[in-house]
Design a protein around this motif. Structure first.
Motif, PDB file in Angstrom:
ATOM      1  N   ARG A 147       0.808  -1.243   0.073  1.00 25.32           N
ATOM      2  CA  ARG A 147      -0.094   0.006  -0.045  1.00 25.32           C
ATOM      3  C   ARG A 147       0.756   1.049  -0.034  1.00 25.32           C
ATOM      4  O   ARG A 147       0.529   2.294  -0.800  1.00 25.32           O
ATOM      5  N   ARG A 148       1.831   1.326   0.702  1.00 23.32           N
ATOM      6  CA  ARG A 148       2.787   2.316   0.621  1.00 23.32           C
ATOM      7  C   ARG A 148       3.535   2.480  -0.630  1.00 23.32           C
ATOM      8  O   ARG A 148       3.555   3.674  -0.885  1.00 23.32           O
ATOM      9  N   ASP A 149       4.034   1.481  -1.237  1.00 30.49           N
ATOM     10  CA  ASP A 149       4.381   1.639  -2.497  1.00 30.49           C
ATOM     11  C   ASP A 149       3.543   2.398  -3.604  1.00 30.49           C
ATOM     12  O   ASP A 149       3.928   3.231  -4.244  1.00 30.49           O
ATOM     13  N   GLU A 150       2.571   1.761  -3.534  1.00 32.59           N
ATOM     14  CA  GLU A 150       1.484   2.218  -4.564  1.00 32.59           C
ATOM     15  C   GLU A 150       0.904   3.794  -4.365  1.00 32.59           C
ATOM     16  O   GLU A 150       0.622   4.338  -5.169  1.00 32.59           O
ATOM     17  N   MET A 151       0.695   3.861  -2.904  1.00 30.85           N
ATOM     18  CA  MET A 151       0.407   5.332  -2.665  1.00 30.85           C
ATOM     19  C   MET A 151       1.685   6.318  -3.093  1.00 30.85           C
ATOM     20  O   MET A 151       1.452   7.664  -3.655  1.00 30.85           O
ATOM     21  N   GLY A 152       2.880   5.939  -3.005  1.00 30.54           N
ATOM     22  CA  GLY A 152       4.096   6.703  -3.561  1.00 30.54           C
ATOM     23  C   GLY A 152       3.948   6.917  -4.940  1.00 30.54           C
ATOM     24  O   GLY A 152       4.087   7.908  -5.328  1.00 30.54           O
ATOM     25  N   ARG A 153       3.634   5.683  -5.713  1.00 26.90           N
ATOM     26  CA  ARG A 153       3.326   6.162  -7.193  1.00 26.90           C
ATOM     27  C   ARG A 153       2.171   7.159  -7.505  1.00 26.90           C
ATOM     28  O   ARG A 153       2.285   7.982  -8.280  1.00 26.90           O
ATOM     29  N   VAL A 154       1.380   7.141  -6.592  1.00 32.28           N
ATOM     30  CA  VAL A 154       0.041   8.044  -6.808  1.00 32.28           C
ATOM     31  C   VAL A 154       0.802   9.475  -6.432  1.00 32.28           C
ATOM     32  O   VAL A 154       0.333  10.494  -7.402  1.00 32.28           O
ATOM     33  N   LEU A 155       1.214   9.870  -5.422  1.00 34.26           N
ATOM     34  CA  LEU A 155       1.768  11.051  -5.030  1.00 34.26           C
ATOM     35  C   LEU A 155       2.828  11.571  -6.101  1.00 34.26           C
ATOM     36  O   LEU A 155       2.662  12.653  -6.632  1.00 34.26           O
ATOM     37  N   CYS A 176      -7.090   2.930 -10.218  1.00 39.65           N
ATOM     38  CA  CYS A 176      -5.870   2.318 -10.581  1.00 39.65           C
ATOM     39  C   CYS A 176      -5.138   2.009  -9.472  1.00 39.65           C
ATOM     40  O   CYS A 176      -4.536   0.603  -9.470  1.00 39.65           O
ATOM     41  N   CYS A 177      -4.911   2.870  -8.427  1.00 45.82           N
ATOM     42  CA  CYS A 177      -4.120   2.561  -7.392  1.00 45.82           C
ATOM     43  C   CYS A 177      -4.633   1.334  -6.652  1.00 45.82           C
ATOM     44  O   CYS A 177      -3.705   0.361  -6.083  1.00 45.82           O
ATOM     45  N   LEU A 178      -5.876   1.286  -6.228  1.00 43.57           N
ATOM     46  CA  LEU A 178      -6.345   0.232  -5.557  1.00 43.57           C
ATOM     47  C   LEU A 178      -6.405  -1.024  -6.225  1.00 43.57           C
ATOM     48  O   LEU A 178      -6.087  -2.245  -5.674  1.00 43.57           O
ATOM     49  N   ALA A 179      -6.552  -1.188  -7.663  1.00 40.15           N
ATOM     50  CA  ALA A 179      -6.625  -2.362  -8.325  1.00 40.15           C
ATOM     51  C   ALA A 179      -4.898  -3.019  -8.422  1.00 40.15           C
ATOM     52  O   ALA A 179      -4.712  -4.137  -8.433  1.00 40.15           O
ATOM     53  N   ASN A 180      -4.166  -2.152  -8.458  1.00 44.96           N
ATOM     54  CA  ASN A 180      -2.800  -2.703  -8.397  1.00 44.96           C
ATOM     55  C   ASN A 180      -2.514  -2.906  -6.894  1.00 44.96           C
ATOM     56  O   ASN A 180      -1.670  -4.264  -6.770  1.00 44.96           O
ATOM     57  N   ILE A 181      -3.118  -2.653  -5.817  1.00 38.31           N
ATOM     58  CA  ILE A 181      -2.786  -3.239  -4.537  1.00 38.31           C
ATOM     59  C   ILE A 181      -3.370  -4.599  -4.551  1.00 38.31           C
ATOM     60  O   ILE A 181      -2.654  -5.538  -4.265  1.00 38.31           O
ATOM     61  N   VAL A 182      -4.864  -4.563  -4.917  1.00 36.59           N
ATOM     62  CA  VAL A 182      -5.519  -5.932  -4.945  1.00 36.59           C
ATOM     63  C   VAL A 182      -4.981  -6.880  -5.820  1.00 36.59           C
ATOM     64  O   VAL A 182      -4.779  -8.065  -5.224  1.00 36.59           O
ATOM     65  N   GLY A 183      -4.285  -6.335  -7.048  1.00 37.96           N
ATOM     66  CA  GLY A 183      -3.563  -7.314  -7.760  1.00 37.96           C
ATOM     67  C   GLY A 183      -2.253  -7.942  -7.153  1.00 37.96           C
ATOM     68  O   GLY A 183      -2.031  -9.416  -7.484  1.00 37.96           O
ATOM     69  N   GLN A 184      -1.613  -7.041  -6.562  1.00 38.02           N
ATOM     70  CA  GLN A 184      -0.260  -7.524  -5.890  1.00 38.02           C
ATOM     71  C   GLN A 184      -0.616  -8.559  -4.761  1.00 38.02           C
ATOM     72  O   GLN A 184       0.130  -9.410  -4.686  1.00 38.02           O
ATOM     73  N   ILE A 185      -1.568  -8.245  -4.232  1.00 39.91           N
ATOM     74  CA  ILE A 185      -1.831  -9.169  -2.980  1.00 39.91           C
ATOM     75  C   ILE A 185      -2.642 -10.372  -3.328  1.00 39.91           C
ATOM     76  O   ILE A 185      -2.231 -11.572  -2.827  1.00 39.91           O
ATOM     77  N   THR A 186      -3.407 -10.183  -4.308  1.00 37.23           N
ATOM     78  CA  THR A 186      -4.208 -11.711  -4.521  1.00 37.23           C
ATOM     79  C   THR A 186      -3.164 -12.518  -5.679  1.00 37.23           C
ATOM     80  O   THR A 186      -3.282 -13.857  -5.611  1.00 37.23           O
ATOM     81  N   LEU A 187      -2.559 -11.811  -6.569  1.00 41.94           N
ATOM     82  CA  LEU A 187      -1.975 -12.376  -7.697  1.00 41.94           C
ATOM     83  C   LEU A 187      -0.533 -11.977  -7.925  1.00 41.94           C
ATOM     84  O   LEU A 187       0.154 -12.473  -8.960  1.00 41.94           O
ATOM     85  N   SER A 188       0.080 -11.241  -7.062  1.00 35.48           N
ATOM     86  CA  SER A 188       1.366 -10.851  -7.161  1.00 35.48           C
ATOM     87  C   SER A 188       1.633 -10.074  -8.474  1.00 35.48           C
ATOM     88  O   SER A 188       2.802 -10.296  -9.101  1.00 35.48           O
ATOM     89  N   LYS A 189       0.709  -9.213  -8.922  1.00 38.20           N
ATOM     90  CA  LYS A 189       0.842  -8.725 -10.254  1.00 38.20           C
ATOM     91  C   LYS A 189       0.184  -7.216  -9.968  1.00 38.20           C
ATOM     92  O   LYS A 189      -0.977  -6.842  -9.524  1.00 38.20           O
ATOM     93  N   ARG A 190       1.214  -6.124 -10.543  1.00 35.57           N
ATOM     94  CA  ARG A 190       0.464  -4.782 -10.688  1.00 35.57           C
ATOM     95  C   ARG A 190      -0.323  -4.968 -12.106  1.00 35.57           C
ATOM     96  O   ARG A 190      -0.098  -5.397 -13.085  1.00 35.57           O
ATOM     97  N   ILE A 191      -1.548  -4.399 -11.949  1.00 36.91           N
ATOM     98  CA  ILE A 191      -2.530  -4.499 -12.876  1.00 36.91           C
ATOM     99  C   ILE A 191      -2.564  -3.427 -13.939  1.00 36.91           C
ATOM    100  O   ILE A 191      -2.596  -3.798 -15.166  1.00 36.91           O
ATOM    101  N   PHE A 192      -2.625  -2.218 -13.683  1.00 38.46           N
ATOM    102  CA  PHE A 192      -2.662  -1.203 -14.760  1.00 38.46           C
ATOM    103  C   PHE A 192      -1.637  -0.156 -14.284  1.00 38.46           C
ATOM    104  O   PHE A 192      -1.334   0.270 -13.025  1.00 38.46           O
ATOM    105  N   ASP A 193      -1.364   0.867 -15.189  1.00 35.95           N
ATOM    106  CA  ASP A 193      -0.670   1.990 -15.075  1.00 35.95           C
ATOM    107  C   ASP A 193      -1.774   3.291 -15.183  1.00 35.95           C
ATOM    108  O   ASP A 193      -2.818   3.094 -15.963  1.00 35.95           O
TER     109      ASP A 193
END
Length: 486
Positions: A147-155, A176-193
């Motif tokens: 979550r911290r990493d994805e929030m940093g990307r948003v900032l 997009c940020c939340l989808a990337n978080i969920v993607g990493q937690i569930t499937l170890s994958k960032r989903i979207f830019d």
């Protein structure tokens, strides 16, 4: 013998007539409600926004518990905290199942996901796995770095937009940020830019899905007409489901080829695959797994982004609230670093802002229980007998007085954005963390104003969730040290 048979038939007939008369005489009176029209019932009286239409009817008939016909189905609507408590706590066991509505058949894999499946051993197993490996306190703490990493990307993205004097479309960035978080937690994958075409397609698909499943589909209330799909709801949702299923299928195929890369750091799907049989022998099937992923990508992205967007909108509308929240955060952590999740317990005003946004703008306005019970969370949050100035955005109400003790996690029926009882949202803790962390970071990191030419619009779109009709587009001005955005 013939006379005996005739007399028996006559006596039975007279007994039948007597019992019918006795039942009519002593039957319980139904709660008040509008007069029902033939076949269509009260559907025409509800309007295009059922949450507000039902609240209006409840006020008109002075009915905290209201009964009406929707098509050929009898429906009970509760609109006050005490009525909600009666159904969701006292009578919780009788209303533990979700309605099997025609419009949800395809998108839920025929009710094989966690949100819509019937209460029972399979549902308990799926919920246990979700709580243990994904949504519980220990699991949430373990994924905090993501979550911290994805929030940093948003900032960083917002900081660059500010430098280029570009507005931020808040819900698109958040989803997009939340989808990337969920993607990493569930499937170890960032989903979207955040700015990619694929991410916009995903956002639109989610909005279509959640508005479509919340519609009062005629076929759900007049089953004889379901096959006609008069509103096109079923065809539209089936198309969305096919696209979503294709995306999930591709993700699972990719996931199965990268198992070695995750040794020592299993994700949600890895953990389910290795623990898919319950103690009583029930098994989480491949279809259930798809349904669980579907739940996480829908409920885990759009609902949290909706609350955050509404809260930020209200703060732009009332700049004094924004300034008070910023002053509190500045006092606690200053402006040399960004907000961390560990700071949130020390920010009572920020927590009050989130509660107030959940009160006025619950992401899920109507919570269906059993076949035909609707809990009008939207109306409960605006009940004048519960809230002073119920239509005003006043976070201070949660800092002192009777509302200070209220939390939104299902313990107080005045504020139940996640529902209550045994079918309370499994992601309530995740939802609170997401909204508080994201809103606090946005408020602390930037000053906000509407983009040039934009008009503040407070209209909402009804569905299973309730987003703003017009997405918030705003200018973000950095207010922290430049090193905080790196």
């Amino acid at each position: 013998m013939d006379s005996f048979i005739i007399l028996s038939i006559l006596a039975g007939f007279l007994l039948h007539l007597f019992l019918r008369w006795l039942f009519r005489r002593h039957r319980l009176r139904l709660p008040p409600g509008p007069t029902n029209l033939p076949v269509i019932g009260a559907l025409p009286f509800i309007g295009s926004n059922p949450h507000s239409g039902l609240a209006r009817l409840a006020r008109q008939y002075a009915a905290p518990i209201m009964y009406l016909k929707m098509g050929t189905s009898g429906v009970v609507v509760v609109s006050t905290p005490s009525a909600a408590r009666a159904f969701l706590k006292t009578l919780d066991a009788q209303f533990a199942n979700r309605p099997n509505v025609v419009s949800a058949t395809d998108i839920t894999y025929n009710y094989q996901n966690m949100v819509f499946s019937n209460y029972g051993n399979k549902w308990k197993l799926m919920r246990k796995m979700a709580s243990l490996h994904l949504l519980g306190a220990k699991a949430m703490a373990g994924w905090a770095p993501v979550r911290r990493d994805e929030m940093g990307r948003v900032l960083k993205e917002m900081y660059d937009a500010a430098a280029d004097k570009r507005p931020v479309v808040v819900p698109e960035v958040l989803v997009c940020c939340l989808a990337n978080i969920v993607g990493q937690i569930t499937l170890s994958k960032r989903i979207f830019d955040a700015q990619g075409e694929e991410s916009n397609m995903y956002k639109h698909m989610i909005v279509e899905l959640l508005t479509g499943t919340g519609l009062f589909n005629i076929g759900d209330f007049i089953p004889a007409l379901a096959w006609l799909d008069l509103q096109g709801v079923q065809a539209n949702l089936k198309g969305i489901h096919n696209r979503f299923d294709a995306m999930i299928t591709k993700m699972l195929e990719d996931h199965s080829t990268t198992a070695k890369q995750r040794e020592g750091r299993p994700d949600f799907i890895d953990l389910i695959m290795s623990n898919r049989v319950g103690e009583d022998g029930d098994t989480v099937t491949d279809t259930n797994i798809k349904g669980l992923i579907f739940d996480m990508f829908t409920a885990g992205t759009d609902t949290s982004s909706i609350i955050t967007e509404w809260a930020l909108t209200e703060m732009i509308k009332k700049p004094e609230v924004l300034k008070l929240a910023q002053a509190e955060i500045d006092k606690v952590i200053g402006r040399e670093r960004r907000l961390e999740e560990s700071d949130i317990p020390n920010l009572p005003y920020l927590q009050a802002v989130v509660k107030e946004a959940m009160r006025l703008h619950p992401s899920t306005p109507l919570m269906p229980k059993n076949t035909r019970l609707l809990v009008n969370i939207w109306a409960i949050g605006r009940d004048p007998d519960t809230w002073t100035d119920p239509l005003e955005f006043k976070p201070e109400r949660f800092l002192s007085g009777p509302a200070a003790k209220i939390d939104p996690l299902g313990n107080y029926f005045e504020l139940i954005p996640f529902g209550a009882g045994r079918r309370i949202c499994a992601g309530k803790l995740a939802g609170m963390i997401f909204v508080q962390y994201f809103l606090g970071t946005l408020v602390h990191s930037f000053d906000w104003r509407l983009a040039d030419g934009e008009v503040l619009n407070m209209n909402e779109t009804f569905g299973l969730t309730m987003p703003k009709s017009i997405p918030l587009k705003a200018m973000a001005t950095p207010r922290l040290a430049p090193s905080a955005y790196v």
